[in-house]
Design a protein around this motif. Structure first.
Motif, PDB file in Angstrom:
ATOM      1  N   LEU A  43       4.995   5.752   4.671  1.00  0.00           N
ATOM      2  CA  LEU A  43       4.433   4.430   4.896  1.00  0.00           C
ATOM      3  C   LEU A  43       5.236   3.754   5.993  1.00  0.00           C
ATOM      4  O   LEU A  43       6.465   3.736   5.933  1.00  0.00           O
ATOM      5  CB  LEU A  43       4.497   3.592   3.617  1.00  0.00           C
ATOM      6  N   ALA A  52       5.832   0.242   7.798  1.00  0.00           N
ATOM      7  CA  ALA A  52       5.611  -1.208   7.781  1.00  0.00           C
ATOM      8  C   ALA A  52       5.998  -1.801   9.128  1.00  0.00           C
ATOM      9  O   ALA A  52       6.953  -1.346   9.765  1.00  0.00           O
ATOM     10  CB  ALA A  52       6.431  -1.842   6.674  1.00  0.00           C
ATOM     11  N   CYS A  63       0.926  -2.160   7.051  1.00  0.00           N
ATOM     12  CA  CYS A  63       1.510  -0.972   6.426  1.00  0.00           C
ATOM     13  C   CYS A  63       0.533   0.168   6.617  1.00  0.00           C
ATOM     14  O   CYS A  63      -0.583   0.114   6.099  1.00  0.00           O
ATOM     15  CB  CYS A  63       1.765  -1.214   4.945  1.00  0.00           C
ATOM     16  N   MET A  81      -2.317  -0.028  -2.786  1.00  0.00           N
ATOM     17  CA  MET A  81      -1.248  -0.340  -1.840  1.00  0.00           C
ATOM     18  C   MET A  81      -0.864  -1.799  -2.023  1.00  0.00           C
ATOM     19  O   MET A  81      -1.689  -2.617  -2.457  1.00  0.00           O
ATOM     20  CB  MET A  81      -1.696  -0.077  -0.395  1.00  0.00           C
ATOM     21  N   TRP A 140       2.583  -5.006  -1.483  1.00  0.00           N
ATOM     22  CA  TRP A 140       3.808  -5.503  -0.889  1.00  0.00           C
ATOM     23  C   TRP A 140       4.715  -6.105  -1.945  1.00  0.00           C
ATOM     24  O   TRP A 140       4.259  -6.801  -2.852  1.00  0.00           O
ATOM     25  CB  TRP A 140       3.481  -6.584   0.155  1.00  0.00           C
ATOM     26  N   SER A 142      -1.118  -6.992  -4.009  1.00  0.00           N
ATOM     27  CA  SER A 142      -1.576  -5.603  -3.991  1.00  0.00           C
ATOM     28  C   SER A 142      -3.095  -5.559  -3.957  1.00  0.00           C
ATOM     29  O   SER A 142      -3.773  -6.532  -4.316  1.00  0.00           O
ATOM     30  CB  SER A 142      -1.040  -4.821  -5.197  1.00  0.00           C
ATOM     31  N   THR A 164      -4.537   1.735   5.994  1.00  0.00           N
ATOM     32  CA  THR A 164      -3.677   0.640   6.458  1.00  0.00           C
ATOM     33  C   THR A 164      -3.995  -0.619   5.664  1.00  0.00           C
ATOM     34  O   THR A 164      -5.164  -0.946   5.448  1.00  0.00           O
ATOM     35  CB  THR A 164      -3.880   0.364   7.952  1.00  0.00           C
ATOM     36  N   TYR A 182      10.451  -7.372   3.359  1.00  0.00           N
ATOM     37  CA  TYR A 182       9.169  -7.034   2.749  1.00  0.00           C
ATOM     38  C   TYR A 182       8.990  -5.523   2.759  1.00  0.00           C
ATOM     39  O   TYR A 182       9.107  -4.878   3.809  1.00  0.00           O
ATOM     40  CB  TYR A 182       8.042  -7.729   3.509  1.00  0.00           C
ATOM     41  N   CYS A 242       6.543  -2.238   1.810  1.00  0.00           N
ATOM     42  CA  CYS A 242       5.211  -1.726   1.559  1.00  0.00           C
ATOM     43  C   CYS A 242       5.300  -0.616   0.519  1.00  0.00           C
ATOM     44  O   CYS A 242       6.273   0.161   0.519  1.00  0.00           O
ATOM     45  CB  CYS A 242       4.639  -1.191   2.877  1.00  0.00           C
TER      46      CYS A 242
END
Length: 126
Positions: free
Chosen positions: A3, A5, A21, A33, A35, A49, A77, A93, A95
């Protein structure tokens, strides 16, 4: 699968920023997916999410109304649009992604994610 970011930076209070991401392969298209973030001296916390197949979305109360999570059509993404940024949004942050589709009540749990990206720093300061 990795991943990647990106999109972090320095912003003034009240400003906006979009984090991205990208997954290196379409591994999570039926999963989730999201954060998380970690501020200095604090534990990592959930931010937002999205389930890539639905797409159901959930947000932490601290960002609800100021954050929007979305995905691209290829479901590889995920974007996190952050508006009305506050100094307390300052954090690294991260991902994260999960191969399985969790129930909505589990979308905020770290256990729903099995792959993590490197962090991207977001600093909100005047």
């Amino acid at each position: 699968v990795q991943l990647q970011a990106s999109g972090g930076g320095s912003v003034r209070p009240g400003g906006s920023l979009r984090l991205s991401c990208a997954a290196s392969a379409p591994t999570f298209t039926r999963g989730i997916m999201g954060w998380f973030r970690q501020a200095p001296g604090k534990e990592r916390e959930f931010v937002a999410s999205i389930r890539l197949g639905d797409p159901a979305k959930i947000y932490a109360d601290s960002v609800k109304g100021r954050a929007t999570i979305s995905r691209d059509a290829a479901k590889t993404t995920v974007f996190l649009q952050m508006d009305s940024l506050k100094p307390e949004d300052t954090a690294v942050y991260y991902c994260a992604a999960g191969r399985r589709r969790p129930i909505v009540s589990a979308m905020h749990l770290e256990a729903s994610f099995d792959t993590w990206g490197q962090g991207t720093q977001l600093t909100v300061s005047s």
